[in-house]
Design a protein around this motif. Structure first.
Motif, PDB file in Angstrom:
ATOM      1  N   GLY A 134      76.357  55.359  38.933  1.00  0.00           N
ATOM      2  CA  GLY A 134      76.018  54.714  40.098  1.00  0.00           C
ATOM      3  C   GLY A 134      75.049  53.572  39.497  1.00  0.00           C
ATOM      4  N   ALA A 135      74.014  54.067  38.706  1.00  0.00           N
ATOM      5  CA  ALA A 135      72.901  53.101  38.292  1.00  0.00           C
ATOM      6  C   ALA A 135      73.585  51.940  37.550  1.00  0.00           C
ATOM      7  N   MET A 136      74.490  52.331  36.711  1.00  0.00           N
ATOM      8  CA  MET A 136      74.978  51.055  35.825  1.00  0.00           C
ATOM      9  C   MET A 136      75.752  50.089  36.722  1.00  0.00           C
ATOM     10  N   TYR A 137      76.460  50.617  37.689  1.00  0.00           N
ATOM     11  CA  TYR A 137      77.240  49.845  38.673  1.00  0.00           C
ATOM     12  C   TYR A 137      76.109  48.911  39.401  1.00  0.00           C
ATOM     13  N   ARG A 138      75.056  49.544  39.721  1.00  0.00           N
ATOM     14  CA  ARG A 138      73.949  48.791  40.579  1.00  0.00           C
ATOM     15  C   ARG A 138      73.527  47.488  39.798  1.00  0.00           C
ATOM     16  N   ARG A 139      73.144  48.074  38.478  1.00  0.00           N
ATOM     17  CA  ARG A 139      72.828  47.209  37.375  1.00  0.00           C
ATOM     18  C   ARG A 139      73.746  45.833  37.322  1.00  0.00           C
ATOM     19  N   MET A 140      75.096  46.131  37.209  1.00  0.00           N
ATOM     20  CA  MET A 140      76.073  45.189  37.301  1.00  0.00           C
ATOM     21  C   MET A 140      75.968  44.463  38.340  1.00  0.00           C
ATOM     22  N   GLY A 141      75.838  44.794  39.506  1.00  0.00           N
ATOM     23  CA  GLY A 141      75.828  43.963  40.736  1.00  0.00           C
ATOM     24  C   GLY A 141      74.421  43.147  40.747  1.00  0.00           C
ATOM     25  N   GLU A 142      73.434  43.646  40.337  1.00  0.00           N
ATOM     26  CA  GLU A 142      72.100  42.778  40.198  1.00  0.00           C
ATOM     27  C   GLU A 142      72.325  41.605  39.052  1.00  0.00           C
ATOM     28  N   LEU A 143      73.076  41.932  38.017  1.00  0.00           N
ATOM     29  CA  LEU A 143      73.547  40.925  37.158  1.00  0.00           C
ATOM     30  C   LEU A 143      74.367  39.888  37.738  1.00  0.00           C
ATOM     31  N   GLN A 144      75.285  40.427  38.172  1.00  0.00           N
ATOM     32  CA  GLN A 144      76.303  39.244  38.752  1.00  0.00           C
ATOM     33  C   GLN A 144      75.632  38.409  39.925  1.00  0.00           C
ATOM     34  N   GLU A 145      74.774  39.227  40.696  1.00  0.00           N
ATOM     35  CA  GLU A 145      74.198  38.421  41.928  1.00  0.00           C
ATOM     36  C   GLU A 145      73.122  37.201  41.347  1.00  0.00           C
ATOM     37  N   ALA A 146      72.585  37.515  40.153  1.00  0.00           N
ATOM     38  CA  ALA A 146      71.844  36.645  39.573  1.00  0.00           C
ATOM     39  C   ALA A 146      72.522  35.382  39.116  1.00  0.00           C
ATOM     40  N   LEU A 147      73.644  35.945  38.657  1.00  0.00           N
ATOM     41  CA  LEU A 147      74.834  34.767  38.049  1.00  0.00           C
ATOM     42  C   LEU A 147      75.547  33.903  39.165  1.00  0.00           C
ATOM     43  N   GLU A 148      75.205  34.337  40.331  1.00  0.00           N
ATOM     44  CA  GLU A 148      75.725  33.911  41.613  1.00  0.00           C
ATOM     45  C   GLU A 148      77.250  34.370  41.714  1.00  0.00           C
ATOM     46  N   GLN A 149      77.702  35.452  41.168  1.00  0.00           N
ATOM     47  CA  GLN A 149      78.907  35.883  41.253  1.00  0.00           C
ATOM     48  C   GLN A 149      79.195  36.959  42.553  1.00  0.00           C
ATOM     49  N   TYR A 150      78.943  36.377  43.594  1.00  0.00           N
ATOM     50  CA  TYR A 150      78.785  37.334  44.763  1.00  0.00           C
ATOM     51  C   TYR A 150      79.892  38.236  44.886  1.00  0.00           C
ATOM     52  N   GLU A 151      81.052  37.838  44.845  1.00  0.00           N
ATOM     53  CA  GLU A 151      82.197  38.668  45.309  1.00  0.00           C
ATOM     54  C   GLU A 151      82.238  39.909  44.244  1.00  0.00           C
ATOM     55  N   ASP A 152      81.998  39.494  43.106  1.00  0.00           N
ATOM     56  CA  ASP A 152      82.198  40.417  42.010  1.00  0.00           C
ATOM     57  C   ASP A 152      80.786  41.799  42.139  1.00  0.00           C
ATOM     58  N   ALA A 153      79.643  40.807  42.605  1.00  0.00           N
ATOM     59  CA  ALA A 153      78.484  41.643  42.783  1.00  0.00           C
ATOM     60  C   ALA A 153      78.630  42.718  44.020  1.00  0.00           C
ATOM     61  N   LYS A 154      79.391  42.228  45.165  1.00  0.00           N
ATOM     62  CA  LYS A 154      79.783  42.988  46.203  1.00  0.00           C
ATOM     63  C   LYS A 154      80.356  44.269  45.665  1.00  0.00           C
ATOM     64  N   VAL A 155      81.555  43.910  44.701  1.00  0.00           N
ATOM     65  CA  VAL A 155      82.328  45.119  44.481  1.00  0.00           C
ATOM     66  C   VAL A 155      81.594  46.259  43.617  1.00  0.00           C
ATOM     67  N   SER A 156      80.642  45.652  42.650  1.00  0.00           N
ATOM     68  CA  SER A 156      79.784  46.501  41.841  1.00  0.00           C
ATOM     69  C   SER A 156      78.780  47.392  42.772  1.00  0.00           C
ATOM     70  N   VAL A 178      76.474  40.402  50.670  1.00  0.00           N
ATOM     71  CA  VAL A 178      77.333  40.124  51.725  1.00  0.00           C
ATOM     72  C   VAL A 178      76.769  39.090  52.824  1.00  0.00           C
ATOM     73  N   ALA A 179      75.751  38.912  52.733  1.00  0.00           N
ATOM     74  CA  ALA A 179      74.919  37.728  53.445  1.00  0.00           C
ATOM     75  C   ALA A 179      75.450  36.488  52.744  1.00  0.00           C
ATOM     76  N   GLU A 180      75.753  36.323  51.577  1.00  0.00           N
ATOM     77  CA  GLU A 180      76.198  35.380  50.781  1.00  0.00           C
ATOM     78  C   GLU A 180      77.620  34.822  51.016  1.00  0.00           C
ATOM     79  N   VAL A 181      78.394  36.053  51.259  1.00  0.00           N
ATOM     80  CA  VAL A 181      79.741  35.639  51.231  1.00  0.00           C
ATOM     81  C   VAL A 181      80.621  36.384  52.217  1.00  0.00           C
ATOM     82  N   GLY A 182      79.933  37.306  53.004  1.00  0.00           N
ATOM     83  CA  GLY A 182      80.919  38.044  53.967  1.00  0.00           C
ATOM     84  C   GLY A 182      80.746  37.217  55.525  1.00  0.00           C
ATOM     85  N   GLU A 183      81.589  37.918  56.219  1.00  0.00           N
ATOM     86  CA  GLU A 183      81.685  37.624  57.756  1.00  0.00           C
ATOM     87  C   GLU A 183      80.404  38.087  58.284  1.00  0.00           C
ATOM     88  N   ALA A 184      79.914  38.038  59.467  1.00  0.00           N
ATOM     89  CA  ALA A 184      78.929  38.301  60.254  1.00  0.00           C
ATOM     90  C   ALA A 184      79.087  39.945  60.404  1.00  0.00           C
TER      91      ALA A 184
END
Length: 215
Positions: A134-156, A178-184
């Motif tokens: 879980g912690a490694m998926y969270r780290r991947m999400g944080e890294l993808q978020e920093a790279l503005e890969q929001y859809e991938d970050a959401k999945v992670s 989700v605020a970056e890429v999702g619906e309300a």
């Protein structure tokens, strides 16, 4: 022949280098006793000798522990170099890879950090504990978020929450992307997940009121 033997006996070669197992034992003991600088000096002295004179496992241990010593004394660039050297020697070493990806993220080397994090899950997922995955998926999400890969970050972040549903940092990360890429409605659902994770009833009530005001 007698003269050669007598000449050799008269030479001074200095103190013999200890067995590597003795070096390992000394360093581990020093690190456990918080004598980090002393451990670092022993490791650096060991490095003065060519890597070719040691086995792959010995070199892996050496650079791993040197990275630990540098990190614990806030010599972060040197720690990353040491971990990177250890990672090159054995990409499947999970402990080294996790430490390296963490420092790469802290130092905004996001692409490299993401590559290492993916390698950790690829090579070690079956041996890792649920909370580590879980912690490694969270780290991947944080890294993808920093790279503005929001859809991938959401999945992670979602994968992190499947493994560790109480991970509030993963929930917050999910809410951000989700605020970056999702619906309300996606944003509302993510915020509700975060609210339900709060332990304090007053905090939950306050957060629900704020959610109502926003929407």
């Amino acid at each position: 022949m007698k003269e050669v033997r007598e000449l050799a006996e008269g030479l001074e070669f200095g103190d013999p280098w200890p067995e590597f197992a003795e070096v390992q034992e000394e360093v581990e003991s020093l690190l456990q006793e918080q004598e980090v600088d002393k451990a670092r000096l022993v490791l650096e002295e060991c490095l003065e000798r060519d890597d070719c004179g040691r086995s792959c496992d010995q070199n892996l241990w050496l650079y791993h522990r040197l990275g630990d010593a540098y990190e614990r004394t806030d010599r972060i660039d040197e720690a990353m170099d040491a971990y990177d050297r250890a990672h090159e020697m054995e990409p499947r070493d999970g402990a080294v890879a996790r430490k390296l990806s963490h420092l790469l993220m802290k130092n905004e080397r996001y692409e490299e950090g993401l590559t290492v994090a993916r390698e950790v899950l690829l090579n070690h997922k079956s041996q890792m504990r649920t909370e580590e995955i879980g912690a490694m998926y969270r780290r991947m999400g944080e890294l993808q978020e920093a790279l503005e890969q929001y859809e991938d970050a959401k999945v992670s972040f979602e994968k992190a929450l499947v493994k560790t549903p109480d991970d509030k940092e993963a929930l917050k990360g999910l809410l951000r992307v989700v605020a970056e890429v999702g619906e309300a409605q996606d944003v509302v659902e993510a915020r509700l997940k975060l609210i339900r994770s709060l332990d304090d009833a007053k905090e939950r009530s306050r957060a629900l009121v704020e959610l109502g005001n926003d929407w």
